[in-house]
Design a protein around this motif. Structure first.
Motif, PDB file in Angstrom:
ATOM      1  N   PRO A   1       0.801  -1.235   0.000  1.00  0.00           N
ATOM      2  CA  PRO A   1       0.000   0.000   0.000  1.00  0.00           C
ATOM      3  C   PRO A   1       0.832   1.283   0.000  1.00  0.00           C
ATOM      4  N   MET A   2       2.166   1.168  -0.156  1.00  0.00           N
ATOM      5  CA  MET A   2       3.022   2.362  -0.238  1.00  0.00           C
ATOM      6  C   MET A   2       3.745   2.392  -1.579  1.00  0.00           C
ATOM      7  N   ASN A   3       4.147   3.597  -1.996  1.00  0.00           N
ATOM      8  CA  ASN A   3       4.972   3.725  -3.203  1.00  0.00           C
ATOM      9  C   ASN A   3       6.385   3.223  -2.918  1.00  0.00           C
ATOM     10  N   HIS A   4       7.036   2.651  -3.928  1.00  0.00           N
ATOM     11  CA  HIS A   4       8.455   2.306  -3.821  1.00  0.00           C
ATOM     12  C   HIS A   4       9.187   2.830  -5.056  1.00  0.00           C
ATOM     13  N   PRO A   5      10.141   3.740  -4.863  1.00  0.00           N
ATOM     14  CA  PRO A   5      10.948   4.203  -5.993  1.00  0.00           C
ATOM     15  C   PRO A   5      12.066   3.196  -6.265  1.00  0.00           C
ATOM     16  N   VAL A   6      11.984   2.528  -7.404  1.00  0.00           N
ATOM     17  CA  VAL A   6      12.887   1.404  -7.674  1.00  0.00           C
ATOM     18  C   VAL A   6      14.108   1.878  -8.456  1.00  0.00           C
ATOM     19  N   HIS A   7      15.261   1.518  -7.940  1.00  0.00           N
ATOM     20  CA  HIS A   7      16.544   1.979  -8.488  1.00  0.00           C
ATOM     21  C   HIS A   7      17.401   0.794  -8.885  1.00  0.00           C
ATOM     22  N   LEU A   8      18.021   0.890 -10.064  1.00  0.00           N
ATOM     23  CA  LEU A   8      18.977  -0.123 -10.516  1.00  0.00           C
ATOM     24  C   LEU A   8      20.316   0.565 -10.738  1.00  0.00           C
ATOM     25  N   HIS A   9      21.377  -0.044 -10.239  1.00  0.00           N
ATOM     26  CA  HIS A   9      22.721   0.514 -10.445  1.00  0.00           C
ATOM     27  C   HIS A   9      23.220   0.200 -11.858  1.00  0.00           C
ATOM     28  N   VAL A  10      24.137   1.015 -12.333  1.00  0.00           N
ATOM     29  CA  VAL A  10      24.921   0.820 -13.561  1.00  0.00           C
ATOM     30  C   VAL A  10      24.134   0.958 -14.869  1.00  0.00           C
ATOM     31  N   TRP A  11      22.989   0.264 -14.996  1.00  0.00           N
ATOM     32  CA  TRP A  11      22.257   0.259 -16.256  1.00  0.00           C
ATOM     33  C   TRP A  11      20.973   1.061 -16.109  1.00  0.00           C
ATOM     34  N   PRO A  12      20.859   2.190 -16.821  1.00  0.00           N
ATOM     35  CA  PRO A  12      19.619   2.978 -16.728  1.00  0.00           C
ATOM     36  C   PRO A  12      18.428   2.216 -17.302  1.00  0.00           C
ATOM     37  N   MET A  13      17.238   2.600 -16.865  1.00  0.00           N
ATOM     38  CA  MET A  13      16.013   1.914 -17.276  1.00  0.00           C
ATOM     39  C   MET A  13      15.181   2.847 -18.169  1.00  0.00           C
ATOM     40  N   GLN A  14      14.603   2.281 -19.209  1.00  0.00           N
ATOM     41  CA  GLN A  14      13.650   3.049 -20.028  1.00  0.00           C
ATOM     42  C   GLN A  14      12.239   2.628 -19.637  1.00  0.00           C
ATOM     43  N   VAL A  15      11.435   3.575 -19.201  1.00  0.00           N
ATOM     44  CA  VAL A  15      10.060   3.277 -18.803  1.00  0.00           C
ATOM     45  C   VAL A  15       9.236   3.089 -20.074  1.00  0.00           C
ATOM     46  N   VAL A  16       8.590   1.922 -20.214  1.00  0.00           N
ATOM     47  CA  VAL A  16       7.864   1.642 -21.455  1.00  0.00           C
ATOM     48  C   VAL A  16       6.367   1.421 -21.245  1.00  0.00           C
ATOM     49  N   SER A  17       5.893   1.496 -19.999  1.00  0.00           N
ATOM     50  CA  SER A  17       4.449   1.326 -19.807  1.00  0.00           C
ATOM     51  C   SER A  17       3.856   2.616 -19.280  1.00  0.00           C
ATOM     52  N   GLY A  18       2.526   2.681 -19.290  1.00  0.00           N
ATOM     53  CA  GLY A  18       1.855   3.868 -18.779  1.00  0.00           C
ATOM     54  C   GLY A  18       2.110   5.051 -19.692  1.00  0.00           C
ATOM     55  N   ALA A  19       1.879   6.233 -19.163  1.00  0.00           N
ATOM     56  CA  ALA A  19       1.983   7.439 -19.979  1.00  0.00           C
ATOM     57  C   ALA A  19       3.375   7.567 -20.597  1.00  0.00           C
TER      58      ALA A  19
END
Ligand code: C2O
Ligand code: CU
Ligand code: CU
Length: 482
Positions: free
Chosen positions: A409-427
């Protein structure tokens, strides 16, 4: 100037009333009981951390982590800091440089160093979060930035599992700037680094310890600081274009940045560079950075607007909201300057939406009863962090799609080291320009899909929730690319 927006209505309805007055008295009033020390420091010019620049392809620095007596929000406080500051020095490097950091641990407890967002090797004496530096010891890190390292705003902080939140909250952080190449440089009158952090001090100026409840929700400090100051003043001349590199170095607080009465021109979030676009506000989860262009036209205020982060206990009322605060004031005076030169077109970012996906994984972020000591447990795929276990093993050189599922029931800001992530879902997945992040907010009870190109480096590192209390509680996993 733009017509009064939704934002203005919000302020007039709530505690923002005093904030819009922007006088010393108004601020003191708004600050209430903790006003004495803080009010004394309002109206002071923004101070910037010392800048250390690379030359001839190298920057060599010593960072000494130590407890020290420093001025924080205008009053003397006992905090942790790198060298003589809170924040520590700003490290200014270029793509292709080697950054050499000797970390000296003068703390009472073990620590280490992480260069958040830098695309560098996680192995050996690179950005290796499995290193631990004991009190009295030192460690020599060497980070080799590839020639095509994305320009942008990054930062450094300790990453020793179990004590990250306490050490960051107490003052251990600093900014890293990877300079623009000549072809993308943005003409601006003034570039500023604004490290936003939060801290709670007791009457004696010592960092206050936090409760189990605070750790569960993710602690937010009573004082919100910009470069260690409360509500500093930025001075500019009419017509100047300011470039603000904002780091959200708060342990758990989300920021929703807005400048009263005018739009922000958003140039980048994390390493994700854009052709600048006007936005009303920009949300930065803990760990995110924004590169903003701000036109100085009239006196105004940089503020953070409320952000709902969910409810730590299912069913038990009372959500957690990062509240509204005034962060800084922009004072515009003097003779007008000519309009700045236009921002040159930015290079097309990489887009993985058409890429071949070698593997799809789902990572489930959950909270439940029965954690260590009978508290709440924080897990990924039902497991708490174990440095000796490999949780994900992508093949080097492949592109994967990860579904980040948050069942809590809480937000979690998810972080990955070294390799950036491209957000492909949602807006974000529908935007013409790809959305690149190294911290991706996954709201309560929702899922976000990202694509990751595991190229450039091999080795073992981590992904985790960047509400650092959650990370320390176990919401972290190991990824090994090989
Ligand atoms: Cu900013 Cu793994 O951290
Ligand atoms: Cu990081
Ligand atoms: Cu979390």
């Amino acid at each position: 100037m733009r017509p009064i927006s939704r934002r203005r209505t919000l302020q007039l309805g709530g505690l923002g009333v005093a904030g819009t007055v922007v006088g010393g008295a108004g601020l003191a009033q708004q600050l209430g009981s903790r006003a004495t020390s803080v009010a004394a420091s309002t109206g002071v010019p923004l101070r910037e951390p010392q800048v250390l620049r690379s030359s001839d392809g190298e920057l060599r620095v010593t960072l000494q982590a130590a407890e020290q007596r420093l001025e924080v929000a205008g009053a003397s406080a006992t905090v942790l800091g790198y060298n003589d500051g809170l924040p520590g020095p700003t490290l200014h490097v270029r793509p292709g440089d080697v950054l050499r950091v000797r970390l000296q641990n003068r703390l009472a407890r073990a620590t280490n160093l992480h260069v958040h967002g830098l695309v560098v090797s996680p192995e050996g004496n690179g950005d290796n979060v499995f290193v631990s530096v004991d009190p009295g010891e030192s460690f020599d890190y060497a980070y080799r930035l590839p020639d095509d390292h994305p320009p942008g705003t990054y930062w450094y902080h300790p990453h020793l599992h179990g004590s990250v939140a306490d050490q960051v909250f107490a003052g251990l952080y600093g900014a890293i700037v990877v300079a623009d190449g000549g072809e993308v440089a943005v003409p601006s009158a003034r570039e500023r680094v604004l490290v936003v952090s939060d801290i709670t001090l007791d009457g004696g100026g010592r960092v206050r310890s936090v409760s189990a409840m605070d750790r569960m929700a993710g602690r937010e400090g009573e004082l919100v600081l910009v470069n260690g100051q409360a509500r500093p003043v930025l001075s500019a001349r009419p017509g100047e274009r300011e470039r603000w590199r904002v780091v959200n170095a708060c342990t758990s607080r989300y920021l929703r940045l807005a400048v009263d009465g005018q739009p922000l021109s958003l140039l980048a979030v994390d390493s994700g560079r854009l052709t600048p676009r006007d936005v009303d506000d920009v949300v930065l989860a803990p760990g995110n950075r924004a590169d903003l262009l701000v036109a100085a036209s009239t006196n105004t205020v940089l503020r953070t607007l409320p952000v709902d982060r969910g409810t730590p206990m299912m069913g038990a009322g009372g959500g957690v909201t990062s509240p509204e605060e005034v962060l800084a004031r922009l004072e515009v005076s003097g003779g007008a300057v000519d309009d700045p030169a236009p921002v040159p077109p930015q290079p097309e970012p990489r887009d993985l939406r058409g890429a071949d996906v070698a593997a799809r994984r789902e990572l489930v972020f959950s909270m439940g009863m029965g954690g260590m000591g009978g508290g709440m447990s924080f897990a990924i795929d039902g497991r708490e962090f174990d440095a000796d276990r490999v949780d994900q093993a992508p093949a080097a050189g492949t592109v994967e799609e990860w579904t980040l599922t948050n069942t809590s029931p809480m937000n979690h800001p998810v972080h990955l080291h070294v390799w950036p992530m491209q957000v492909v879902s949602g807006a974000a997945g529908d935007e013409a320009e790809p959305t690149w992040r190294d911290v991706v907010d996954v709201p309560a009870r929702s899922r976000v899909q990202v694509r990751i190109a595991f190229d450039g480096f091999t080795g073992r590192t981590v992904y985790h929730c960047h509400v650092l209390d959650h990370e320390d509680a176990g919401m972290m996993g190991v990824v090994e690319v090989g």
